[in-house]
Design a protein around this motif. Sequence first.
Motif, PDB file in Angstrom:
ATOM      1  N   ASP A 126     -22.232  38.832 -25.469  1.00 19.27           N
ATOM      2  CA  ASP A 126     -21.312  39.260 -26.482  1.00 19.27           C
ATOM      3  C   ASP A 126     -20.103  40.160 -26.121  1.00 19.27           C
ATOM      4  N   GLU A 127     -19.662  39.803 -24.833  1.00 20.44           N
ATOM      5  CA  GLU A 127     -18.262  40.209 -24.163  1.00 20.44           C
ATOM      6  C   GLU A 127     -17.150  39.321 -24.648  1.00 20.44           C
ATOM      7  N   HIS A 128     -16.964  39.490 -25.881  1.00 19.83           N
ATOM      8  CA  HIS A 128     -16.006  38.198 -26.708  1.00 19.83           C
ATOM      9  C   HIS A 128     -14.508  38.506 -25.996  1.00 19.83           C
ATOM     10  N   GLU A 129     -14.046  39.750 -25.685  1.00 25.60           N
ATOM     11  CA  GLU A 129     -12.680  39.774 -25.229  1.00 25.60           C
ATOM     12  C   GLU A 129     -12.686  39.242 -23.913  1.00 25.60           C
TER      13      GLU A 129
ATOM     14  N   ARG B 159     -18.421  30.992 -21.377  1.00 21.96           N
ATOM     15  CA  ARG B 159     -19.551  30.782 -22.223  1.00 21.96           C
ATOM     16  C   ARG B 159     -20.513  31.863 -21.968  1.00 21.96           C
TER      17      ARG B 159
ATOM     18  N   SER C  47     -14.745  36.935 -22.645  1.00 25.65           N
ATOM     19  CA  SER C  47     -14.825  35.632 -22.826  1.00 25.65           C
ATOM     20  C   SER C  47     -13.593  35.024 -23.187  1.00 25.65           C
ATOM     21  N   SER C  48     -12.914  35.389 -24.369  1.00 26.37           N
ATOM     22  CA  SER C  48     -11.661  34.782 -24.682  1.00 26.37           C
ATOM     23  C   SER C  48     -10.593  34.618 -23.660  1.00 26.37           C
TER      24      SER C  48
ATOM     25  N   ALA D 260     -19.590  35.062 -23.620  1.00 27.36           N
ATOM     26  CA  ALA D 260     -19.727  34.899 -25.116  1.00 27.36           C
ATOM     27  C   ALA D 260     -21.251  35.235 -25.174  1.00 27.36           C
ATOM     28  N   GLN D 261     -22.107  34.736 -24.516  1.00 27.24           N
ATOM     29  CA  GLN D 261     -23.703  34.974 -24.774  1.00 27.24           C
ATOM     30  C   GLN D 261     -23.860  36.485 -24.453  1.00 27.24           C
TER      31      GLN D 261
END
Length: 408
Positions: free
Chosen positions: A387-390, A381, A392-393, A384-385
């Motif tokens: 914006d480091e989505h990779e 989470r 995060s995933s 994701a906050q």
Amino acid sequence: MRRTALTAIIILLLIAGSFFAARYLFEDPGYVLIAYNGYTVESSLWSLLLALVFAVVAIRLIAGSVRLLIGSAGLIYPLSAKAKQRRAQKLANKGLILFANGHWQQSQNLLAKAGDMGASPLYSYLVAARAASANNDMDACKENLRKADEVAPAAYMAIGITQAEAQMTQKQWEQALATLRSLRKKSPKHPYVHKLLKQTYEKLGDWQALADILPVLRKLKVLNGDALETLEQKIYHELFEQAWNKGRNQRDKTARVAPANVVWNSLSKAQRRNHELAYGYARCLYRLGADDDAEGFIRRNLPAIYSAPLIRLYGRLDSDDKGRQLLTAEKLLAERPNDPDLLLALGRICSRDQLWGKSREYLEASLQLRHSLDTYNELGRLMAQLDEHELSSGYFQHGQALAAEEEV
């Protein structure tokens, strides 16, 4: 040898005495005249003496016969009574064997009959009552208990306990409770009565009543230490659950938390130091939406009641004063630098306060000490906050894989 010689001498003396007596009898038989009230009796002296001897012997024979008849009658009665007692005991023994083998009807019949015949009547009637209860024949059970009370009214505790156990067997919990409460009044320190009370209250779900007798259960050592601790935790888990149900629909916060406060205030000082009970209270406040109350309670009592569940809960609280909450947790970290639960809590507190960098540091430090689903999800989470989505995933995937491993 001496005894034989003495016997021979006595026999010779008797023969000699008889000879001299017979000689005097024939030489001078003597004469006796008895006159009374116009009647006379004439006889020789020896004839009279012989008649007297025969009279004494006859009287003694008659008296012996009477005693023999009386003794025979007395002997016959005990023999018949003993035979009856032996038969009753055989019935009781057979009834007990049948009881042990689960043949309730036959056992009840034989033991009731044995009790009627006087074979340990109290014991026979009590076991007969248990057999009747196991056979779902409560009328026969009550009748045997009534007979037991008649033969041994002083055994009211044994009779009452048997009655309570029979009622419990039939799931007559309210009736069993009434019986046990009556017994408790008569014997307030009876361990087994309290053990049965504990079981009955559990079946009825009367957790407050269980809490009330908990000190007595501890004092009488009705349960061992582990079982008592487990029971205590269960009681207060249920009481806090009831408090949550009572307060959750109240709009006013004070009214919402009032039932939980009542439960907590009823605890002894020793109980308030119990980590599980402290966690139960704080969790109840949290579920009621009283995060500030829960935060204040935990903060005031740390580190005395520190536990992993409690500190994880502390990290979830959305306190109005997040700075104070963070400061409290950081002070604890100085004492517990390698505590993964405390680091996770700090990461959550920093995330709510939008301290993203500190939150990441704390969460990654926690993950290095222990891989946990909660920490992976928090990092997912947080990334994701940011914006480091990779990243995060990746954290979420690691968390799912760990969860799958734990399920296996």
